[in-house]
Design a protein around this motif. Structure first.
Motif, short mmCIF file in Angstrom:
data_model
loop_
_atom_site.label_atom_id
_atom_site.label_comp_id
_atom_site.label_asym_id
_atom_site.label_seq_id
_atom_site.Cartn_x
_atom_site.Cartn_y
_atom_site.Cartn_z
N GLN A 108 -5.21 -4.48 13.27
CA GLN A 108 -4.58 -5.12 12.17
C GLN A 108 -5.70 -5.49 11.20
OE1 GLN A 108 -1.65 -6.88 11.99
NE2 GLN A 108 -1.16 -5.73 13.96
N PHE A 109 -5.42 -5.50 9.77
CA PHE A 109 -6.18 -5.54 8.58
C PHE A 109 -6.59 -7.07 8.30
CE2 PHE A 109 -5.26 -1.28 8.00
CZ PHE A 109 -6.33 -0.60 7.58
N ASN A 110 -7.54 -7.51 7.82
CA ASN A 110 -7.67 -9.09 7.79
C ASN A 110 -6.73 -9.74 6.35
OD1 ASN A 110 -9.00 -7.63 5.89
ND2 ASN A 110 -11.02 -8.94 6.00
N GLN A 111 -6.32 -8.63 5.84
CA GLN A 111 -5.36 -9.00 4.64
C GLN A 111 -4.60 -7.58 4.44
OE1 GLN A 111 -8.67 -9.73 1.99
NE2 GLN A 111 -7.52 -8.85 0.43
N SER A 112 -3.38 -7.82 3.93
CA SER A 112 -2.38 -6.71 3.77
C SER A 112 -2.45 -6.15 2.39
CB SER A 112 -0.75 -7.35 3.90
OG SER A 112 -0.60 -8.30 3.18
N VAL A 113 -3.17 -6.69 1.38
CA VAL A 113 -3.23 -6.29 0.05
C VAL A 113 -4.44 -6.68 -0.31
CG1 VAL A 113 -2.41 -6.30 -2.39
CG2 VAL A 113 -0.84 -6.54 -0.37
N TYR A 114 -5.25 -5.75 -0.94
CA TYR A 114 -6.69 -5.95 -1.46
C TYR A 114 -6.47 -5.64 -3.03
CZ TYR A 114 -8.58 -5.41 3.17
OH TYR A 114 -8.92 -5.85 4.62
N ASN A 115 -6.77 -6.67 -3.84
CA ASN A 115 -6.80 -6.68 -5.23
C ASN A 115 -8.16 -6.35 -5.91
OD1 ASN A 115 -3.89 -7.15 -5.72
ND2 ASN A 115 -4.12 -9.39 -4.97
N LEU B 200 -4.04 1.41 -13.53
CA LEU B 200 -3.57 0.71 -12.32
C LEU B 200 -3.27 1.93 -10.99
CD1 LEU B 200 -3.28 -2.06 -10.98
CD2 LEU B 200 -0.66 -1.62 -11.27
N TYR B 201 -4.03 1.60 -9.98
CA TYR B 201 -4.08 2.58 -8.84
C TYR B 201 -3.38 1.67 -7.52
CZ TYR B 201 -6.46 5.74 -11.52
OH TYR B 201 -7.18 6.60 -12.48
N ASP B 202 -2.38 2.31 -6.86
CA ASP B 202 -2.10 1.86 -5.54
C ASP B 202 -2.60 2.78 -4.44
OD1 ASP B 202 -0.87 -0.47 -6.68
OD2 ASP B 202 1.12 0.65 -6.62
N VAL B 203 -3.63 2.18 -3.65
CA VAL B 203 -4.35 2.93 -2.61
C VAL B 203 -3.82 2.34 -1.19
CG1 VAL B 203 -6.17 4.08 -1.55
CG2 VAL B 203 -6.32 3.54 -3.92
N ASN B 204 -2.90 3.11 -0.41
CA ASN B 204 -2.48 2.83 0.79
C ASN B 204 -3.38 3.33 1.93
OD1 ASN B 204 0.22 1.57 0.01
ND2 ASN B 204 0.73 4.03 -0.55
N ILE C 15 -7.28 7.34 4.20
CA ILE C 15 -6.33 6.99 3.05
C ILE C 15 -5.01 7.66 3.13
CG2 ILE C 15 -5.89 7.23 0.43
CD1 ILE C 15 -8.70 7.24 0.15
N ASP C 16 -3.85 6.71 3.32
CA ASP C 16 -2.69 7.46 3.55
C ASP C 16 -2.22 7.82 2.34
OD1 ASP C 16 -0.41 8.14 4.93
OD2 ASP C 16 0.46 6.23 4.93
N THR C 17 -1.84 7.21 1.35
CA THR C 17 -1.30 7.77 0.04
C THR C 17 -1.87 7.08 -1.06
OG1 THR C 17 0.53 5.86 -0.05
CG2 THR C 17 0.91 8.21 0.97
N ILE C 18 -1.90 7.75 -2.21
CA ILE C 18 -2.39 7.08 -3.55
C ILE C 18 -1.29 7.35 -4.46
CG2 ILE C 18 -4.10 7.43 -5.28
CD1 ILE C 18 -6.06 8.39 -3.21
N VAL C 19 -1.10 6.46 -5.22
CA VAL C 19 -0.24 6.36 -6.55
C VAL C 19 -1.00 5.95 -7.69
CG1 VAL C 19 1.89 5.15 -7.64
CG2 VAL C 19 1.63 5.57 -5.14
N PRO C 20 -1.04 6.78 -8.51
CA PRO C 20 -0.29 8.01 -8.93
C PRO C 20 -1.08 9.27 -8.02
CG PRO C 20 -1.56 7.84 -10.72
CD PRO C 20 -1.95 6.88 -9.97
N PRO C 21 -0.10 10.34 -7.38
CA PRO C 21 -0.57 11.39 -6.61
C PRO C 21 -1.85 12.01 -7.18
CG PRO C 21 1.68 11.32 -6.75
CD PRO C 21 1.35 10.33 -7.65
N THR C 22 -2.22 12.32 -8.65
CA THR C 22 -2.94 13.05 -9.11
C THR C 22 -4.45 12.49 -8.97
OG1 THR C 22 -2.47 11.70 -11.29
CG2 THR C 22 -1.35 13.84 -11.01
N VAL D 113 -5.00 -2.55 -4.48
CA VAL D 113 -4.58 -2.44 -5.78
C VAL D 113 -5.80 -2.47 -6.55
CG1 VAL D 113 -2.92 -3.46 -7.63
CG2 VAL D 113 -2.23 -3.52 -4.86
N LEU D 114 -5.74 -1.24 -7.55
CA LEU D 114 -7.04 -1.37 -8.24
C LEU D 114 -6.64 -1.28 -9.46
CD1 LEU D 114 -10.02 -0.76 -8.54
CD2 LEU D 114 -9.43 1.84 -8.70
N GLU D 115 -6.99 -2.37 -10.23
CA GLU D 115 -6.85 -2.53 -11.92
C GLU D 115 -8.10 -2.05 -12.32
OE1 GLU D 115 -5.96 -5.99 -15.09
OE2 GLU D 115 -5.97 -6.50 -13.01
N VAL D 116 -7.78 -1.05 -13.36
CA VAL D 116 -9.01 -0.52 -14.29
C VAL D 116 -9.23 -1.43 -15.55
CG1 VAL D 116 -9.84 1.35 -15.46
CG2 VAL D 116 -8.45 1.57 -13.24
N LEU D 117 -10.30 -1.60 -15.67
CA LEU D 117 -10.57 -2.63 -16.83
C LEU D 117 -11.33 -1.59 -17.98
CD1 LEU D 117 -12.55 -5.70 -15.16
CD2 LEU D 117 -10.13 -5.51 -15.76
#
Length: 596
Positions: free
Chosen positions: A16-23, A90-94, A56-63, A112-116
């Motif tokens: 179990q992860f200590n949080q389901s979503v990391y921003n 914006l990247y989603d890393v599972n 790392i299970d999946t990354i969005v976008p796959p590229t 969830v990685l937000e690029v500044l």
């Protein structure tokens, strides 16, 4: 009996992860190896059932699969590539955590990685439309080019301002977002600037600000807006006389700063005369004219320069021509002062002598024996049609040389006695006088003066006869020859003779007037009739009548008394009166009245 029951663990708990979503927020300029996030998962099982590995299970976008990496043991996610906000912001890393039990169990979370954005992109300027060349007579506001400006950054980093350098004669106008028009702000002059190098500059609002520039070349096309212009408004040309027809007097050049046909110049004389010319550079010359004009009209004339533009433009220059004198005229002898122009002409034999243009002739004068030294016998008068130094004359006694009885004034031309004349000098002296100018080469004229030596009384009579005679000198030597004036001795004798003649004439006229007056005084008188008009007093006689007009008088008078008048007019006799007696008191008809 105690029974100890040991419960053996079974892999019945998933990690179990200590949080389901990391921003996570990460600047796009983060370097490789930068920690993105630290994963932490726990498993309640024991032993190998609780040991967890990360992936790392999946990354969005796959590229972006090669952009991130995770440590399987400690769960650290790090950058393995470069971020680019303008491409993906914006990247989603599972992430999956799996234990080592049998069968293994897994747990999941999302990063969830937000690029500044950072100001890493400079503005971009494109030219979408360009209308060149621009005519130099284009009006203010004419659109020269359409430009598009953009910046891939966002926010203040992507806000762009634009301007033109140099600031004139062009400017930028915003038409809509990201689009600008390059327009004309000032009038153009191709002759001053034929081509413009324009630079459109753009700057964003980032810190530090990034800039971009785009250069444009704007040529200016020519219109015929400049008339040919001479370097001087007035040209002074010095030309020698007697030059050959077609000789070049001057070369004029008019400058037209326009190009091609607008700057091609042709030349002509403005008032249409017989010639003209001018040439310089690519200019051409032409001449036009109809008919001939007097030479005096060429002293000042205008030259016109016309270009080949449409419509053609022209410029004028005044040419003042000064003719320089050449010594091409020999001195010419003149008649004596106060005599007719043809006096003694038949006594002169003139002939051109060689290239010097000398003129020779025979002249006559008289002198009295015993005349003292310095007495002027004659004066040679000559003129030269040239001017200046070429017309300055000098007189020389060519023959006889040596110590003769006469001499000639160097610049006056007066022939005078060099000493007292005596009978040893003979009855006649022949003098050869040369009149020479100061030109180069000098031109001259020669005159032969024949001086007759007479007694004083004979010289006076000869002078008087020469002054009053009207015959030509070919038949008599009693008249002065061409170009000679008599000396003061002969002239004074002639003056005395004329004085005697004048006194005799005046005395004769006075005597005649006295006789006429006496005849009119003692002649029979006649009556005077006065009518409505002016009263007239008439005294009749055989030789004529004297009449006296009294205005505004209507009386009848008898002319027996002395008549007084302010104006006396001598008129012919009256016609005889008609026969028959006339009544005394009868007033005659107006037609019968005597008109004064």
């Amino acid at each position: 009996m105690e029974l100890v029951i040991s419960v053996v663990d079974a892999n019945d708990n998933a990690p179990q992860f200590n949080q389901s979503v990391y921003n996570v927020r990460l600047s796009e300029d983060a370097i490789q190896g930068t920690l993105v996030a630290q994963m932490n998962a726990t498993d309640l099982d024991e032993g190998s059932n609780k040991d967890v590995k990360y992936e790392i299970d999946t990354i969005v976008p796959p590229t972006a699969s090669d952009l991130f990496s995770i440590d399987a043991n400690n769960g650290e996610i790090r950058l393995t590539g470069a971020l680019d906000f303008e491409e993906v912001n914006l990247y989603d890393v599972n992430v999956k955590a799996t234990d080592k039990g049998t069968p293994s169990l897994s747990g999941h979370c999302k990063v969830v990685l937000e690029v500044l954005d950072v100001n890493d992109n400079a503005p971009e300027v494109w030219v979408t439309s360009l209308s060149v060349p621009v005519s130099e007579d284009a009006s203010v506001g004419t659109v020269v080019a359409v430009l598009s400006v953009s910046d891939r950054d966002s926010g203040e980093n992507g806000r762009v301002r634009c301007w033109v350098w140099p600031a004139s004669p062009f400017g930028l106008e915003a038409t809509f977002a990201g689009s600008y028009s390059l327009v004309l702000r000032e009038a153009l002059d191709r002759e001053r600037v034929s081509e413009y190098e324009v630079e459109v500059r753009a700057e964003d609002g980032g810190a530090p600000a990034l800039r971009a520039r785009r250069g444009l070349r704007v040529p200016v096309s020519d219109v015929n807006d400049n008339a040919p212009a001479f370097a001087q408004a007035v040209y002074t040309v010095l030309a020698r006389e007697n030059n050959a027809a077609g000789a070049e007097l001057a070369r004029l050049w008019a400058r037209d700063p326009d190009e091609a046909g607008n700057g091609r110049v042709s030349y002509s004389l403005w008032e249409g005369v017989v010639g003209g010319g001018g040439a310089a550079g690519s200019s051409s010359s032409s001449s036009s004219g109809v008919g001939w004009r007097a030479a005096s009209s060429y002293v000042s004339f205008e030259v016109r320069a016309v270009d080949a533009g449409e419509p053609p433009l022209c410029g004028n220059a005044t040419v003042q021509l000064f003719v320089l004198d050449e010594n091409d005229n020999a001195p010419a002898l003149l008649p004596p002062a106060g005599s007719a122009a043809e006096a003694g002409a038949v006594a002169v034999e003139a002939a051109a002598v060689g290239a010097a243009g000398s003129v020779s002739g025979t002249l006559w004068a008289w002198a009295a024996w015993g005349a003292p030294a310095g007495q002027v016998v004659a004066k040679i008068r000559a003129v030269d049609a040239d001017s200046g130094y070429n017309a300055w004359l000098r007189y020389e006694l060519w023959e006889p040389r040596g110590k003769g009885p006469f001499r000639v004034g160097l610049y006056s031309g007066e022939v005078s006695t060099a000493r007292a004349l005596d009978e040893a000098d003979g009855p006649r002296q022949r003098l050869l006088i040369v009149v020479r100018d100061h030109g180069e080469p000098a031109r001259s004229a020669t005159a032969t003066l024949s001086v007759s030596l007479l007694e004083a009384a004979e010289a006076a009579l000869a002078a008087a006869a020469g002054s009053s005679s009207s015959s030509s000198s070919s038949s008599s030597l009693s008249r002065p020859a061409l170009g000679v004036e008599l000396g003061p001795g002969a002239a004074s004798a002639a003056t005395n003779v004329w004085l005697v003649v004048a006194i005799c004439a005046v005395s004769s006229l006075f005597l005649l007037a006295v006789v006429l007056y006496g005849a009119s005084r003692w002649a029979p008188r006649a009556a005077v009739l006065s009518g409505p008009g002016p009263t007239t007093l008439v005294c009749a006689s055989e030789v004529g009548s004297w009449s006296y007009s009294q205005r505004h008088s209507r009386s009848l008078c008898v002319a027996d008394g002395a008549a007084k008048s302010d104006l006396m007019v001598f008129s012919p006799n009256f016609p005889p009166p008609p026969p028959g007696p006339a009544p005394k008191d009868t007033q005659p008809e107006p037609s019968a009245l005597l008109d004064t």
